[in-house]
Design a protein around this motif. Structure first.
Motif, PDB file in Angstrom:
ATOM      1  N   THR B 120       0.832  -1.196   0.000  1.00  0.00           N
ATOM      2  CA  THR B 120       0.000   0.000   0.000  1.00  0.00           C
ATOM      3  C   THR B 120       0.874   1.255   0.000  1.00  0.00           C
ATOM      4  O   THR B 120       0.645   2.181  -0.778  1.00  0.00           O
ATOM      5  N   ALA B 121       1.902   1.247   0.852  1.00  0.00           N
ATOM      6  CA  ALA B 121       2.749   2.428   0.979  1.00  0.00           C
ATOM      7  C   ALA B 121       3.472   2.734  -0.332  1.00  0.00           C
ATOM      8  O   ALA B 121       3.701   3.886  -0.675  1.00  0.00           O
ATOM      9  N   GLN B 122       3.806   1.697  -1.111  1.00  0.00           N
ATOM     10  CA  GLN B 122       4.598   1.904  -2.326  1.00  0.00           C
ATOM     11  C   GLN B 122       3.733   1.969  -3.583  1.00  0.00           C
ATOM     12  O   GLN B 122       4.266   2.090  -4.674  1.00  0.00           O
ATOM     13  N   HIS B 123       2.420   1.829  -3.440  1.00  0.00           N
ATOM     14  CA  HIS B 123       1.501   1.878  -4.586  1.00  0.00           C
ATOM     15  C   HIS B 123       1.826   0.879  -5.672  1.00  0.00           C
ATOM     16  O   HIS B 123       1.762   1.179  -6.853  1.00  0.00           O
ATOM     17  N   PHE B 124       2.241  -0.331  -5.304  1.00  0.00           N
ATOM     18  CA  PHE B 124       2.569  -1.320  -6.328  1.00  0.00           C
ATOM     19  C   PHE B 124       1.310  -1.783  -7.060  1.00  0.00           C
ATOM     20  O   PHE B 124       0.280  -2.016  -6.445  1.00  0.00           O
ATOM     21  N   THR B 125       1.399  -1.919  -8.390  1.00  0.00           N
ATOM     22  CA  THR B 125       0.287  -2.474  -9.157  1.00  0.00           C
ATOM     23  C   THR B 125       0.615  -3.877  -9.660  1.00  0.00           C
ATOM     24  O   THR B 125      -0.253  -4.570 -10.158  1.00  0.00           O
ATOM     25  N   GLY B 126       1.870  -4.272  -9.538  1.00  0.00           N
ATOM     26  CA  GLY B 126       2.250  -5.629  -9.917  1.00  0.00           C
ATOM     27  C   GLY B 126       3.287  -6.155  -8.944  1.00  0.00           C
ATOM     28  O   GLY B 126       4.247  -5.452  -8.612  1.00  0.00           O
ATOM     29  N   ILE B 127       3.055  -7.371  -8.446  1.00  0.00           N
ATOM     30  CA  ILE B 127       3.981  -7.978  -7.493  1.00  0.00           C
ATOM     31  C   ILE B 127       4.422  -9.325  -8.051  1.00  0.00           C
ATOM     32  O   ILE B 127       3.587 -10.187  -8.328  1.00  0.00           O
ATOM     33  N   ILE B 128       5.726  -9.486  -8.216  1.00  0.00           N
ATOM     34  CA  ILE B 128       6.258 -10.749  -8.733  1.00  0.00           C
ATOM     35  C   ILE B 128       6.645 -11.632  -7.546  1.00  0.00           C
ATOM     36  O   ILE B 128       7.315 -11.171  -6.626  1.00  0.00           O
ATOM     37  N   ALA B 129       6.187 -12.888  -7.568  1.00  0.00           N
ATOM     38  CA  ALA B 129       6.490 -13.794  -6.463  1.00  0.00           C
ATOM     39  C   ALA B 129       6.939 -15.151  -7.015  1.00  0.00           C
ATOM     40  O   ALA B 129       6.482 -15.580  -8.080  1.00  0.00           O
ATOM     41  N   THR B 175      -7.133  -2.448  -8.322  1.00  0.00           N
ATOM     42  CA  THR B 175      -6.744  -3.862  -8.239  1.00  0.00           C
ATOM     43  C   THR B 175      -5.256  -3.955  -8.521  1.00  0.00           C
ATOM     44  O   THR B 175      -4.630  -2.997  -8.958  1.00  0.00           O
ATOM     45  N   HIS B 176      -4.671  -5.124  -8.222  1.00  0.00           N
ATOM     46  CA  HIS B 176      -3.288  -5.321  -8.629  1.00  0.00           C
ATOM     47  C   HIS B 176      -3.094  -6.759  -9.082  1.00  0.00           C
ATOM     48  O   HIS B 176      -3.982  -7.586  -8.944  1.00  0.00           O
ATOM     49  N   LEU B 177      -1.952  -7.029  -9.652  1.00  0.00           N
ATOM     50  CA  LEU B 177      -1.680  -8.352 -10.194  1.00  0.00           C
ATOM     51  C   LEU B 177      -0.532  -9.008  -9.435  1.00  0.00           C
ATOM     52  O   LEU B 177       0.430  -8.345  -9.082  1.00  0.00           O
ATOM     53  N   ARG B 178      -0.675 -10.311  -9.185  1.00  0.00           N
ATOM     54  CA  ARG B 178       0.451 -11.100  -8.686  1.00  0.00           C
ATOM     55  C   ARG B 178       1.005 -11.848  -9.882  1.00  0.00           C
ATOM     56  O   ARG B 178       0.225 -12.440 -10.651  1.00  0.00           O
ATOM     57  N   ILE B 179       2.298 -11.839 -10.042  1.00  0.00           N
ATOM     58  CA  ILE B 179       2.904 -12.466 -11.220  1.00  0.00           C
ATOM     59  C   ILE B 179       3.819 -13.598 -10.750  1.00  0.00           C
ATOM     60  O   ILE B 179       4.636 -13.408  -9.859  1.00  0.00           O
ATOM     61  N   HIS B 180       3.640 -14.768 -11.353  1.00  0.00           N
ATOM     62  CA  HIS B 180       4.291 -15.983 -10.856  1.00  0.00           C
ATOM     63  C   HIS B 180       5.120 -16.661 -11.937  1.00  0.00           C
ATOM     64  O   HIS B 180       4.682 -17.646 -12.529  1.00  0.00           O
ATOM     65  N   PRO B 181       6.324 -16.171 -12.195  1.00  0.00           N
ATOM     66  CA  PRO B 181       7.113 -16.724 -13.308  1.00  0.00           C
ATOM     67  C   PRO B 181       7.617 -18.153 -13.073  1.00  0.00           C
ATOM     68  O   PRO B 181       8.021 -18.814 -14.014  1.00  0.00           O
ATOM     69  N   LEU B 182       7.612 -18.630 -11.811  1.00  0.00           N
ATOM     70  CA  LEU B 182       8.185 -19.958 -11.525  1.00  0.00           C
ATOM     71  C   LEU B 182       7.127 -21.047 -11.379  1.00  0.00           C
ATOM     72  O   LEU B 182       7.435 -22.142 -10.902  1.00  0.00           O
TER      73      LEU B 182
END
Lengths: 530, 273
Positions: B120-129, B175-182
Motif C-alpha cells: 500500500t505504501a509503495q503503490h505497487f500495481t504488480g507484485i512478482i512472487a 486492483t493489482h496483479l500477482r505475477i508468478h514466473p516460476l
C-alpha cells in the motif's frame, strides 16, 4: 510433457488422474490415507478425485473449479497433468489448462454417453491448436464392459471430431476407479487390444522445434540501462521460430524499418550462443540506431515476410460474459502488439457444443466459435500459414478481461485503409494528434512527465501552454507539422473550436489518475502510432 | 532445448511482459532458493540488471545468516531493496515467539500484514512472487498473472483465462496483479538450475556436519531442518532424485502449514504468497 485431461462434468477426469497417480506411485506417503480419513470423517464415499481437489471449495461442491497441476513419471519421461474442470461455468479454466498442453485426454462416461461438454471441449481443443488426443471411454463397468456400447460411442464421437478438425490417436475403454486399462491392462476388457492410457501417453510426440521456419521475434521491449552505466541498446524478446545471427539484416513490421544485428546479448555474456534460436530469449543490438519498440515483429530480410494489416478475417472463440458485439471496442493482443479492434461482421457463428450454425448472427455469444471480420485501430504484423502459431493467434480483451481468442485466417485490409492516417506525422513516424488530458492528475508537472515518457517512447511531443484564445490556432499549426500535442482540460467552448479546426480522428481525451501514468501513456501510444 | 531451458525461457518472457506492462512493479525476495532463482532470472531477462525493486518482509525472526546473505547480494548485484516490517506488532510483542498468539496469527501479522502495508505504501500495481505449483494444492491452481482486489483477496472460483502466452496485463484501478514466473518449476528443477547457473545460496540448505539441513527457509521459531547429509548442490540433486523426500512435503518443516491442511490456503486467500 504437458497433458490436459478434459470432458463433461462427472465423467471421471479427476478419478482417472488420481488413480494414475496412485498406480504410478506418485503420491506422497500418507496422502491416500489422509483423504480416505477425510471422507469417512465427513461421511462421504472415498473418491480419488479428492486427491486433486485439494481446495475446500471443491471438496464442498465435489467439482473441479480450476486446473490443478500434478506431476508423475513413466519410464520414458516426466508428465505434468492439467486436470481441467468439466463444469460449464469453468470453460475459461479448461481453456487455460488446455492451452499449455502438448496432448489431451478426453474422458467420456460410457453410461451417460457423449454430452455437451464432451463436444465443446473437443471443439475448443481444436481451436487452441491441440493436435494429439486420446479419448477415454470411462466407467465401462457400468455398461457391463460391453464392446458394442464402446464402439457406438467411438463411432459417434469420431464424426464429431472430424467436424471440428480433430482426429483421436486412440479410443481406450477404461474403468478409472478400478484402474482398468490405465497403468495396467484390464482382464474385463479382454476384447480391447490397443494401448493402455500410460502407453498412449508415452506414444505422444514432443512438440516440434520451430527452428526450420522463418525467423519471428515479437519485440517485447528495448532496454537501455544507462543509469547503471550500460550504454547497450538491447532489443529483447522471445524467438518464436527460425534463427538469426550477427550480420543478418532484420526487417521490423509493421513499420518496415531495417537494420543489421550488430551483437547478440545475454547474461552472463560468456554464455551467449552464436545465434538466436526458436524458444530462446537472448537479445541483440543493431548497427543502425533506428527507433523500434514493443509491438514490432522482427523478421529476417530474404525470408517470407509477415502480413501487415488493419482488417482481418479470423476464427474466434468467445468466453466473455457479454456477447462479442460490434457496438463495443476491444483490445486485440497479438504477439507483443496491441490494437483497438471493432467487430465488423460475423460471417458464421457455431455453438461449440452443438455445431448448429447461425449464418445471420450479428454478435458472438458465450461459448460460440465464429468466423468474423475485425477492423483494427492501427496496423499489426501477423502470419497466416500457421507455421509460427504465436504470430497467427490473438486474444481479445473486453474492458480488463481476456474474453476470447482467435486465429487470423485472412488479411482483408483494403488498400484505401493503408493511407488512412494521411501525410501528417509521416516524417516523425507517428500520427499527429491533440491529446486532451483530463483528471485530477493533469497538472503541469504531470504533463511534462508525460511528455518525457512519450519522448522516450519515440514520439515527438509538445505541451501546449498558450492562453485559451490561442490554443486552437497553435494546436492546428503543431498538428499540421506532425506533432503529438498535449494540453490540459479545455472548456466546452474551446473544444467546439478545436473540433472545427482539427480532424475529428486527431482529437483524443485521456484521464490521468494521480498514480497511473502508464495506462495513459499506452493509450496515447496506441492513438498516435504511425 | 532442454526442459530447464524451456522453463528459463518462459520465466524470462513473463518477467519481461510484467516489466513492460506495469509501471509500479515490485518483486518479493524471501532470501530462499526459489525467489533467489527468480532474482537470477531477472538478471538474465534484463541483461545483468535488476530494474525492479525487491521487497523483503523482515519478521525480525529470520535466521541471522539469511540477513547477512541478503545484504551481501544487495550490494554486489546493485539491488534496490525495500525492507518491510510490522514494527507495531514487534513493539507490542504480539508474536508467536513472545507467547502471546499462535503461529497462524503471527504469520498474519508479521508477514501478511507487513506485506499489505508495504504494498500500500509503495503503490505497487504488480507484485512478482516465486511460488511454484508443485508446492501445495492452492498454489497448483494459480495463474502466471493473477488478479487481486484492493484488499489483496484472491477469488479462486473466478480467475481470468490465460492462454497462448497472453496474460492479464489490463486491470481496473484499485486492483493489482500477482505475477508468478516460476509456476511450472519443481523443487528438483530449482536445484538443477542453481547447480547449472552456479547461483549463490544460503549455507543453511546444506548439512554442516550435523546430519541436518533446511529444505525450506522461514522464521527460526517455526522452521525445522530435515535429516540429510547433502553438503552441496549436487548432493541435494542426487538426494531429491532418489525419491527420499517424495513422501514428505517440501514445506513440512514449516509449522504454520499444519493444522487441518488448509492453513496455507487460509493464509493465501488473505494475501500470503
Amino acid at each position: 510433457m504437458n497433458i490436459v485431461i478434459v470432458g463433461h462434468v462427472d465423467h471421471g477426469k479427476s478419478t482417472v488422474v488420481g488413480r494414475l497417480l496412485a498406480d504410478t506411485n506418485s503420491l506422497p506417503q500418507g496422502k491416500l490415507e489422509q483423504v480416505r480419513e477425510f471422507c469417512s470423517r465427513n461421511s462421504r464415499p472415498f473418491e480419488y478425485a479428492f486427491l486433486l481437489d485439494a481446495l475446500r471449495d471443491e471438496r464442498a461442491q465435489g467439482i473441479t473449479i480450476d486446473t490443478a497441476r500434478v506431476f508423475f513419471k513413466t519410464a520414458k519421461r516426466p508428465y505434468v497433468i492439467l486436470d481441467a474442470p468439466g463444469h460449464v461455468e469453468f470453460v475459461k479454466n479448461m481453456v487455460t489448462g488446455a492451452s499449455r498442453a502438448d496432448a489431451a485426454l478426453l474422458v467420456i462416461d460410457a453410461n451417460e454417453g457423449i454430452k455437451e461438454n464432451s463436444r465443446r471441449h473437443a471443439h475448443l481443443l481444436s481451436m487452441l491448436g491441440i493436435r494429439q488426443l486420446a479419448v477415454l471411454v470411462n466407467k465401462m463397468d457400468l455398461v457391463g464392459h460391453d464392446e458394442k456400447k464402446f464402439r457406438a460411442i467411438v463411432s459417434d464421437f469420431e464424426k464429431h471430431l472430424a467436424g471440428v478438425g480433430l482426429k483421436a490417436a486412440y479410443f481406450i475403454p477404461v474403468v478409472g476407479y478400478e484402474g482398468e486399462n490405465l497403468a495396467s491392462r484390464s482382464k474385463n476388457l479382454g476384447w480391447y487390444s490397443g494401448p493402455t492410457v500410460l502407453e498412449a501417453l508415452d506414444a505422444f510426440n514432443e512438440p516440434l522445434a520451430l527452428d526450420g521456419t522463418a525467423f519471428r521475434m515479437p519485440v517485447q521491449d528495448v532496454y537501455k540501462f544507462t543509469a547503471s552505466g550500460d550504454t547497450r541498446r538491447i532489443i529483447a524478446g522471445s524467438v518464436e521460430s527460425g534463427s538469426a545471427k550477427i550480420g543478418d539484416e532484420l526487417v521490423f513490421y509493421p513499420s518496415g524499418k531495417k537494420s543489421t544485428i550488430a551483437s547478440l546479448e545475454g547474461f552472463p555474456r560468456a554464455r551467449v550462443a552464436g545465434k538466436l534460436v526458436a524458444g530462446g530469449t537472448d537479445g541483440f543490438t543493431l548497427s543502425e540506431q533506428i527507433y523500434v519498440g514493443r509491438g514490432e515483429l522482427a523478421a529476417r530480410a530474404g525470408e517470407p515476410a509477415p502480413q501487415v494489416g488493419t482488417r482481418v478475417k479470423a476464427s474466434v472463440f468467445w468466453l466473455g460474459k457479454r456477447p462479442l458485439h460490434s457496438d463495443k471496442e476491444y483490445v486485440l493482443k497479438l504477439g507483443t502488439g496491441r490494437a483497438r479492434a471493432r467487430l465488423e461482421s460475423v460471417l458464421k457463428a457455431v455453438d461449440a457444443a452443438e455445431l448448429r450454425a447461425r449464418n445471420d448472427a450479428e454478435t458472438v455469444e458465450r461459448f460460440e466459435i465464429a468466423e468474423c471480420v475485425f477492423r483494427l485501430s492501427r496496423p499489426l504484423a501477423f502470419d497466416l500459414d500457421g507455421l509460427t502459431p504465436a504470430t497467427t493467434r490473438f486474444v481479445l480483451v473486453d474492458d480488463f478481461e481476456i474474453s476470447g481468442g482467435g486465429i487470423i485466417r485472412e488479411n482483408v485490409t483494403a488498400d484505401s485503409n493503408k493511407a488512412r492516417s494521411g501525410q501528417a506525422g509521416a516524417k516523425f513516424h507517428q500520427k499527429a494528434a491533440l491529446i486532451i488530458v483530463n483528471g485530477e492528475g493533469a497538472t503541469g508537472v504531470a504533463l511534462k512527465s508525460l511528455e518525457s515518457t512519450l519522448t522516450e517512447q519515440g514520439r515527438t511531443v509538445h505541451v501546449l501552454e498558450a492562453p485559451e484564445s490561442k490554443i486552437a490556432e497553435h494546436a492546428q499549426v503543431l498538428l499540421e507539422a506532425g506533432l503529438v500535442v498535449l494540453t490540459a482540460a479545455v472548456s466546452t467552448k474551446l473544444l467546439g473550436e478545436l473540433k472545427k479546426r482539427l480532424p475529428a480522428h486527431a482529437i483524443h481525451s485521456v484521464t490521468l489518475d494521480a498514480r497511473d501514468e502508464h495506462s495513459v501513456v499506452r493509450s496515447i501510444l496506441d492513438e498516435t502510432s504511425a | 532445448m532442454t526442459h530447464l531451458d524451456e522453463l528459463e525461457s518462459r520465466s524470462i518472457h513473463i518477467l519481461r511482459e510484467a516489466y513492460s506492462s506495469f509501471r509500479n512493479l515490485g518483486m518479493l525476495w524471501s532470501i530462499g532458493k526459489d525467489s533467489t532463482v527468480l532474482l537470477w532470472l531477472t538478471r538474465k531477462a534484463f541483461f545483468g540488471h535488476v530494474p525492479i525493486p525487491l521487497i523483503h518482509i523482515d519478521t525480525n525472526y529470520k535466521i541471522p545468516e539469511m540477513i547477512e546473505y541478503r545484504d551481501r547480494l544487495a550490494r554486489e548485484w546493485a539491488l534496490n531493496l525495500i525492507v518491510g516490517q510490522n514494527k507495531k506488532a514487534l513493539a507490542e510483542k504480539t508474536t508467536f515467539p513472545d507467547g502471546t498468539i499462535d503461529r497462524l496469527a503471527c504469520c498474519k501479522l508479521l508477514k501478511t500484514q507487513a506485506l499489505k502495508d508495504t504494498l500500500t505504501a509503495q503503490h505497487f500495481t504488480g507484485i512478482i512472487a516465486g511460488i511454484r505449483a508443485d508446492e501445495e494444492g492452492s498454489r497448483s491452481k494459480e495463474r502466471y498473472f493473477s488478479p487481486r482486489n484492493r484488499e489483496s483477496d484472491w477469488d479462486i472460483g473466478d480467475q481470468p483465462p490465460e492462454f497462448w502466452n497472453q496474460y492479464k496485463t489490463d486491470f481496473a484501478p484499485g486492483t493489482h496483479l500477482r505475477i508468478h514466473p516460476l509456476l511450472d518449476w519443481t523443487e528438483l528443477n530449482i536445484w538443477e538450475y542453481i547447480g547449472r547457473e552456479k547461483i549463490p545460496t544460503v549455507s543453511l540448505y546444506y548439512d554442516q556436519g550435523t546430519g541436518k539441513r533446511y529444505r525450506s527457509l522461514g522464521c527460526y521459531p517455526c522452521t525445522f531442518p530435515v535429516e540429510s547429509t547433502a553438503k552441496n548442490v549436487d548432493e541435494i540433486i542426487a538426494e531429491l532424485r532418489t525419491g527420499k523426500f517424495a513422501n514428505v512435503a517440501e514445506r513440512s518443516g514449516r509449522a504454520q502449514d499444519k493444522d487441518d491442511g488448509g492453513t496455507l490456503e487460509t493464509l493465501r486467500r488473505d494475501g500470503y504468497m
